[in-house]
Design a protein around this motif. Sequence first.
Motif, PDB file in Angstrom:
ATOM      1  N   ALA A  97       0.846  -1.192   0.000  1.00  0.00           N
ATOM      2  CA  ALA A  97       0.000   0.000   0.000  1.00  0.00           C
ATOM      3  C   ALA A  97       0.880   1.240   0.000  1.00  0.00           C
ATOM      4  O   ALA A  97       2.102   1.146   0.182  1.00  0.00           O
ATOM      5  N   VAL A  98       0.253   2.367  -0.180  1.00  0.00           N
ATOM      6  CA  VAL A  98       0.910   3.646   0.100  1.00  0.00           C
ATOM      7  C   VAL A  98       0.661   3.944   1.577  1.00  0.00           C
ATOM      8  O   VAL A  98      -0.480   3.898   2.040  1.00  0.00           O
ATOM      9  N   TYR A  99       1.733   4.219   2.290  1.00  0.00           N
ATOM     10  CA  TYR A  99       1.646   4.487   3.713  1.00  0.00           C
ATOM     11  C   TYR A  99       1.774   5.989   3.955  1.00  0.00           C
ATOM     12  O   TYR A  99       2.670   6.644   3.423  1.00  0.00           O
ATOM     13  N   TYR A 100       0.863   6.500   4.779  1.00  0.00           N
ATOM     14  CA  TYR A 100       0.822   7.907   5.100  1.00  0.00           C
ATOM     15  C   TYR A 100       0.987   8.106   6.602  1.00  0.00           C
ATOM     16  O   TYR A 100       0.434   7.338   7.394  1.00  0.00           O
ATOM     17  N   CYS A 101       1.699   9.156   6.979  1.00  0.00           N
ATOM     18  CA  CYS A 101       1.661   9.570   8.374  1.00  0.00           C
ATOM     19  C   CYS A 101       0.757  10.790   8.473  1.00  0.00           C
ATOM     20  O   CYS A 101       0.542  11.521   7.499  1.00  0.00           O
ATOM     21  N   ALA A 102       0.233  10.990   9.650  1.00  0.00           N
ATOM     22  CA  ALA A 102      -0.733  12.053   9.877  1.00  0.00           C
ATOM     23  C   ALA A 102      -0.592  12.573  11.302  1.00  0.00           C
ATOM     24  O   ALA A 102      -0.110  11.857  12.185  1.00  0.00           O
ATOM     25  N   ALA A 103      -1.048  13.795  11.496  1.00  0.00           N
ATOM     26  CA  ALA A 103      -0.938  14.419  12.821  1.00  0.00           C
ATOM     27  C   ALA A 103      -2.256  15.089  13.200  1.00  0.00           C
ATOM     28  O   ALA A 103      -2.973  15.608  12.342  1.00  0.00           O
ATOM     29  N   ARG A 104      -2.526  15.067  14.465  1.00  0.00           N
ATOM     30  CA  ARG A 104      -3.672  15.778  15.031  1.00  0.00           C
ATOM     31  C   ARG A 104      -3.389  15.998  16.502  1.00  0.00           C
ATOM     32  O   ARG A 104      -2.426  15.461  17.053  1.00  0.00           O
ATOM     33  N   ARG A 105      -4.257  16.735  17.143  1.00  0.00           N
ATOM     34  CA  ARG A 105      -3.992  17.094  18.530  1.00  0.00           C
ATOM     35  C   ARG A 105      -4.080  15.869  19.455  1.00  0.00           C
ATOM     36  O   ARG A 105      -3.190  15.625  20.277  1.00  0.00           O
ATOM     37  N   ARG A 106      -5.162  15.101  19.308  1.00  0.00           N
ATOM     38  CA  ARG A 106      -5.354  13.950  20.195  1.00  0.00           C
ATOM     39  C   ARG A 106      -5.325  12.663  19.388  1.00  0.00           C
ATOM     40  O   ARG A 106      -5.836  12.596  18.277  1.00  0.00           O
ATOM     41  N   VAL A 107      -4.764  11.616  19.953  1.00  0.00           N
ATOM     42  CA  VAL A 107      -4.614  10.359  19.236  1.00  0.00           C
ATOM     43  C   VAL A 107      -5.978   9.772  18.898  1.00  0.00           C
ATOM     44  O   VAL A 107      -6.937   9.862  19.679  1.00  0.00           O
ATOM     45  N   ALA A 108      -6.068   9.201  17.718  1.00  0.00           N
ATOM     46  CA  ALA A 108      -7.317   8.598  17.270  1.00  0.00           C
ATOM     47  C   ALA A 108      -7.004   7.517  16.245  1.00  0.00           C
ATOM     48  O   ALA A 108      -5.911   7.493  15.653  1.00  0.00           O
ATOM     49  N   THR A 109      -7.973   6.649  16.026  1.00  0.00           N
ATOM     50  CA  THR A 109      -7.807   5.579  15.043  1.00  0.00           C
ATOM     51  C   THR A 109      -8.621   5.832  13.781  1.00  0.00           C
ATOM     52  O   THR A 109      -8.626   5.003  12.873  1.00  0.00           O
ATOM     53  N   THR A 110      -9.314   6.928  13.749  1.00  0.00           N
ATOM     54  CA  THR A 110     -10.074   7.290  12.563  1.00  0.00           C
ATOM     55  C   THR A 110      -9.219   8.140  11.631  1.00  0.00           C
ATOM     56  O   THR A 110      -8.122   8.571  11.999  1.00  0.00           O
ATOM     57  N   THR A 111      -9.720   8.391  10.444  1.00  0.00           N
ATOM     58  CA  THR A 111      -8.922   9.115   9.448  1.00  0.00           C
ATOM     59  C   THR A 111      -9.058  10.633   9.556  1.00  0.00           C
ATOM     60  O   THR A 111      -8.493  11.354   8.733  1.00  0.00           O
ATOM     61  N   ASP A 112      -9.764  11.139  10.546  1.00  0.00           N
ATOM     62  CA  ASP A 112      -9.968  12.588  10.635  1.00  0.00           C
ATOM     63  C   ASP A 112      -8.800  13.280  11.321  1.00  0.00           C
ATOM     64  O   ASP A 112      -8.941  13.933  12.362  1.00  0.00           O
ATOM     65  N   TYR A 113      -7.612  13.103  10.709  1.00  0.00           N
ATOM     66  CA  TYR A 113      -6.430  13.806  11.148  1.00  0.00           C
ATOM     67  C   TYR A 113      -6.340  15.131  10.389  1.00  0.00           C
ATOM     68  O   TYR A 113      -6.851  15.276   9.284  1.00  0.00           O
ATOM     69  N   ASP A 114      -5.645  16.077  11.005  1.00  0.00           N
ATOM     70  CA  ASP A 114      -5.602  17.423  10.436  1.00  0.00           C
ATOM     71  C   ASP A 114      -4.539  17.576   9.363  1.00  0.00           C
ATOM     72  O   ASP A 114      -4.704  18.372   8.424  1.00  0.00           O
ATOM     73  N   TYR A 115      -3.424  16.875   9.501  1.00  0.00           N
ATOM     74  CA  TYR A 115      -2.298  17.042   8.596  1.00  0.00           C
ATOM     75  C   TYR A 115      -1.855  15.685   8.091  1.00  0.00           C
ATOM     76  O   TYR A 115      -1.820  14.708   8.846  1.00  0.00           O
ATOM     77  N   TRP A 116      -1.465  15.663   6.809  1.00  0.00           N
ATOM     78  CA  TRP A 116      -1.063  14.418   6.164  1.00  0.00           C
ATOM     79  C   TRP A 116       0.225  14.603   5.381  1.00  0.00           C
ATOM     80  O   TRP A 116       0.465  15.670   4.814  1.00  0.00           O
ATOM     81  N   GLY A 117       1.022  13.544   5.336  1.00  0.00           N
ATOM     82  CA  GLY A 117       2.175  13.528   4.463  1.00  0.00           C
ATOM     83  C   GLY A 117       1.781  13.120   3.054  1.00  0.00           C
ATOM     84  O   GLY A 117       0.612  12.845   2.776  1.00  0.00           O
ATOM     85  N   GLN A 118       2.765  13.046   2.183  1.00  0.00           N
ATOM     86  CA  GLN A 118       2.498  12.751   0.774  1.00  0.00           C
ATOM     87  C   GLN A 118       2.439  11.246   0.509  1.00  0.00           C
ATOM     88  O   GLN A 118       1.989  10.824  -0.555  1.00  0.00           O
ATOM     89  N   GLY A 119       2.887  10.449   1.462  1.00  0.00           N
ATOM     90  CA  GLY A 119       2.820   9.004   1.326  1.00  0.00           C
ATOM     91  C   GLY A 119       4.101   8.394   0.793  1.00  0.00           C
ATOM     92  O   GLY A 119       4.867   9.040   0.072  1.00  0.00           O
ATOM     93  N   THR A 120       4.336   7.149   1.173  1.00  0.00           N
ATOM     94  CA  THR A 120       5.486   6.398   0.664  1.00  0.00           C
ATOM     95  C   THR A 120       5.017   4.987   0.309  1.00  0.00           C
ATOM     96  O   THR A 120       4.260   4.369   1.059  1.00  0.00           O
ATOM     97  N   GLN A 121       5.443   4.488  -0.838  1.00  0.00           N
ATOM     98  CA  GLN A 121       4.971   3.205  -1.338  1.00  0.00           C
ATOM     99  C   GLN A 121       5.722   2.060  -0.675  1.00  0.00           C
ATOM    100  O   GLN A 121       6.951   2.054  -0.602  1.00  0.00           O
ATOM    101  N   VAL A 122       4.962   1.090  -0.204  1.00  0.00           N
ATOM    102  CA  VAL A 122       5.519  -0.162   0.307  1.00  0.00           C
ATOM    103  C   VAL A 122       4.958  -1.292  -0.541  1.00  0.00           C
ATOM    104  O   VAL A 122       3.737  -1.428  -0.674  1.00  0.00           O
ATOM    105  N   THR A 123       5.842  -2.076  -1.129  1.00  0.00           N
ATOM    106  CA  THR A 123       5.429  -3.199  -1.950  1.00  0.00           C
ATOM    107  C   THR A 123       6.079  -4.466  -1.411  1.00  0.00           C
ATOM    108  O   THR A 123       7.304  -4.519  -1.255  1.00  0.00           O
TER     109      THR A 123
END
Length: 121
Positions: free
Chosen positions: A92-118
């Motif tokens: 998959a393409v793996y993304y890191c993300a940031a938000r104020r409080r930890v969560a397991t949902t996708t509603d993070y405020d900031y996202w990276g551009q992603g890196t491919q893992v095959t």
Amino acid sequence: QVQLVESGGGLVQAGGSLRLSCAASGRTSSSSAMGWFRQAPGKEREFVAAMSWAGATIYYADSVKGRFSISRDNAKNTVYLQMNSLKPEDTAVYYCAARRRVATTTDYDYWGQGTQVTVSS
């Protein structure tokens, strides 16, 4: 604003390991909860792992428990995802993300551009 840059993706054989890194910058980067997500072709983005800013709270998706490990070095404003015993379904393409409080949902405020893992079988 928080800027995120992932690195460390690549091609690996099944059973192998990779370590992803996510370098964060910006005014609130050192106090943000960080998460890793992934998106395979034709599928929705899904949660992989997340850690609170102090590291006291950590979550993993069931599919990666025991194989993946999230960590962070706040002095370097970097979060890591150590991936062991990789499977082809981890591709998959793996993304890191940031938000104020930890969560397991996708509603993070900031996202990276992603890196491919095959992962090849």
